[in-house]
Write a protein that holds these residues in place. Structure first.
Motif, PDB file in Angstrom:
ATOM      1  N   PRO A 275      13.099  59.361  12.048  1.00 50.70           N
ATOM      2  CA  PRO A 275      14.144  59.453  13.081  1.00 50.70           C
ATOM      3  C   PRO A 275      15.160  60.555  12.769  1.00 50.70           C
ATOM      4  O   PRO A 275      15.493  60.817  11.610  1.00 50.70           O
ATOM      5  N   ILE A 276      15.646  61.179  13.839  1.00 52.98           N
ATOM      6  CA  ILE A 276      16.725  62.167  13.770  1.00 52.98           C
ATOM      7  C   ILE A 276      17.809  61.707  14.735  1.00 52.98           C
ATOM      8  O   ILE A 276      17.538  61.463  15.910  1.00 52.98           O
ATOM      9  N   PHE A 277      19.026  61.582  14.233  1.00 45.66           N
ATOM     10  CA  PHE A 277      20.135  61.182  15.095  1.00 45.66           C
ATOM     11  C   PHE A 277      20.741  62.430  15.735  1.00 45.66           C
ATOM     12  O   PHE A 277      21.071  63.397  15.041  1.00 45.66           O
ATOM     13  N   VAL A 278      20.882  62.403  17.057  1.00 48.45           N
ATOM     14  CA  VAL A 278      21.271  63.580  17.838  1.00 48.45           C
ATOM     15  C   VAL A 278      22.475  63.262  18.704  1.00 48.45           C
ATOM     16  O   VAL A 278      22.577  62.165  19.272  1.00 48.45           O
ATOM     17  N   GLU A 279      23.402  64.251  18.798  1.00 47.65           N
ATOM     18  CA  GLU A 279      24.515  64.176  19.747  1.00 47.65           C
ATOM     19  C   GLU A 279      24.256  65.189  20.859  1.00 47.65           C
ATOM     20  O   GLU A 279      24.032  66.364  20.599  1.00 47.65           O
ATOM     21  N   VAL A 280      24.292  64.712  22.119  1.00 49.06           N
ATOM     22  CA  VAL A 280      23.955  65.544  23.275  1.00 49.06           C
ATOM     23  C   VAL A 280      25.189  65.774  24.128  1.00 49.06           C
ATOM     24  O   VAL A 280      25.943  64.839  24.420  1.00 49.06           O
ATOM     25  N   GLU A 304      23.068  63.169   8.991  1.00 47.66           N
ATOM     26  CA  GLU A 304      23.888  62.976   7.788  1.00 47.66           C
ATOM     27  C   GLU A 304      25.217  62.333   8.142  1.00 47.66           C
ATOM     28  O   GLU A 304      25.708  61.457   7.425  1.00 47.66           O
ATOM     29  N   GLN A 305      25.780  62.753   9.252  1.00 49.46           N
ATOM     30  CA  GLN A 305      27.049  62.163   9.691  1.00 49.46           C
ATOM     31  C   GLN A 305      26.862  60.680   9.993  1.00 49.46           C
ATOM     32  O   GLN A 305      27.707  59.848   9.636  1.00 49.46           O
ATOM     33  N   LYS A 306      25.725  60.353  10.648  1.00 50.57           N
ATOM     34  CA  LYS A 306      25.454  58.942  10.991  1.00 50.57           C
ATOM     35  C   LYS A 306      25.289  58.112   9.723  1.00 50.57           C
ATOM     36  O   LYS A 306      25.827  56.998   9.615  1.00 50.57           O
ATOM     37  N   ARG A 307      24.561  58.669   8.752  1.00 50.30           N
ATOM     38  CA  ARG A 307      24.374  57.933   7.501  1.00 50.30           C
ATOM     39  C   ARG A 307      25.701  57.738   6.782  1.00 50.30           C
ATOM     40  O   ARG A 307      25.972  56.669   6.222  1.00 50.30           O
TER      41      ARG A 307
END
Length: 461
Positions: A275-280, A304-307
């Motif tokens: 998974p990759i966490f993305v801000e759109v 990294e920010q999410k983690r």
């Protein structure tokens, strides 16, 4: 032999021939007159004929009356002197006329030349001369020609040339502006592409159905897909099942209301499956009629920010639990401290009560029965000190960091003893007592102040 018959017929034929010749002559004169009328009435042309004489000179053998209007000279003047017309031609054009005449004579072809002439009135006029040379049977050279006033045409040509030059200048300026604009836009495009490629994420464009039509190279670095795998697909094609169920209603609502996407967080799947966490972020764009054409925006990798945020959240939860535990411990400590304070107060009260009830009465009795003044004084001091012990004064002196000797001197000063009396009681020199008094004044802040030390000590509680 009778010849009257044939002679008569011959005479009749001769007479008829004369009549025919006369008719032809009259007809020819009539045609010549009509031709003269036409040539004389030409509005912007002169018909002429020039004959070259054996001596090399030239003369006009015919010129139409329109020469008087166009060249401002009479027919008679022209017929008398051919130079009247030639001299009107400006010097710089005469050599041109000569060159054209020589060329026409060489091949007996038609001459056409445009010249600028200056008329007797001083005004300038453009003429076009068209003339064809021919040899007569007598060997003389004859030029049959037409002079046409082309001043208006030249003026229009000049205006057209000026307009053409002006238009050429405008075209050149506009072409240069367009070239500069193309260069500027190319530079801007290069700057934009460089900016797009340098951001930590990728820039994208999608149609009204949110199907990707463009993506920058940053997408390949973050998600691992090639552009051919990404273009033509929707963002939901790269999401896990649970994320699709969560976001599909929100995406559908946003598109239907033509609203922008602002800080929309979701999970995308890397090509390798993790998974990759993305801000759109994305904004809609429309055609001139307001029809939604699609969205343009950017995506940023916030894994990294999410983690980090998840770790901080866990740590916050741990701290919350620990804080709650500490609050409970603090409450217990407050109860314990309160109990200890109550115990201390009870102990102090008991201590003070014991001194008052069990010690002071006996010292006072000993003082009354003591005849020795010195012993009596010591007993008085003991009583005073015991009273100080059970009063806040001693605690105040301890808080001011008084030495035991300074406490003893301060107590005697407070009781009204003089320096000499204190020195005798303590068995020291008066100067030592003065030194202790000076130190006491410094510690209580009375140095360099005109305040009585005993009065200040009496004010302390």
């Amino acid at each position: 032999m009778d010849t009257s018959g044939p002679n008569q017929e011959l005479l009749e034929e001769i007479s008829a021939l004369k009549l025919h010749i006369r008719d032809l002559q009259e007809s020819e004169l009539d045609r010549e007159q009509r031709l003269l009328n036409v040539t004389n009435n030409l509005s912007n042309a002169v018909v002429y004929q020039i004959t070259g004489l054996p001596d090399g000179s030239r003369c006009f053998t015919y010129v139409s009356r329109s020469v008087e209007r166009l060249n401002e000279v009479t027919v008679e003047e022209v017929m008398a002197d051919a130079g009247v017309i030639y001299r009107q031609v400006l010097p710089e054009y005469r050599s041109i006329v000569t060159e054209h005449e020589e060329e026409a004579l060489k091949n007996l072809t038609t001459l056409r030349v445009e010249v600028l002439s200056r008329l007797p009135s001083g005004c300038f006029r453009w003429f076009e001369y068209t003339s064809t040379p021919r040899r007569q049977t007598d060997g003389l050279l004859v030029w049959d020609g037409v002079e046409v006033d082309i001043t208006d045409r030249k003026r229009m040509e000049e205006e057209l040339r000026m307009h053409r030059d002006h238009l050429g200048t405008l075209v050149a300026e506009r072409t240069d502006q367009i070239r500069q604009e193309v260069v500027r836009r190319k530079e801007k495009e290069e700057q934009y592409l460089a900016l797009v490629e340098s951001i930590r994420g990728w820039v994208w464009e999608a149609n009204a159905d949110l199907v990707h039509t463009y993506a920058s190279s940053g997408m390949q670095e973050i998600l691992g897909y090639g552009l051919e795998e990404f273009i033509g697909k929707s963002p939901v094609d790269f999401m896990p099942a649970g994320e699709i169920e969560r976001l599909k209603p929100l995406i559908k609502k946003t598109i239907s209301q033509k609203h922008p996407f602002i800080s929309l967080h979701h999970t995308a799947l890397h090509k390798k499956g993790h998974p990759i966490f993305v801000e759109v972020n994305g904004v809609p764009f429309f055609d001139q009629k307001g029809k939604l054409l699609g969205y343009r925006g950017s995506c940023h990798d916030i894994t990294e920010q999410k983690r980090t945020m998840d770790a901080l959240k866990e740590r916050e939860e741990e701290l919350t639990v620990k804080s709650k535990t500490l609050e409970e411990v603090n409450a217990a400590l407050r109860v314990l401290l309160k109990q200890r304070e109550e115990d201390r107060e009870d102990l102090e009260q008991q201590f003070v009560s014991n001194i008052r009830e069990m010690i002071l009465p006996y010292i006072l009795k000993a003082k009354k029965g003591q005849p020795d003044p010195a012993h009596k004084t010591y007993l008085e001091i003991a009583v005073t000190n015991l009273n100080e012990i059970i009063s806040p004064f001693l605690n105040t002196m301890r808080q001011l960091n008084f030495t035991p000797r300074e406490i003893e001197v301060a107590s005697l000063v407070k009781d009204g003893r003089t320096t000499k009396e204190i020195a005798e009681l303590m068995g020291v020199a008066p100067s030592a007592i003065d030194s202790h008094r000076n130190n006491i004044r410094i510690k209580v802040g009375l140095n360099k102040k005109k305040i009585n030390l005993r009065s200040y000590l009496l004010s302390l509680k």
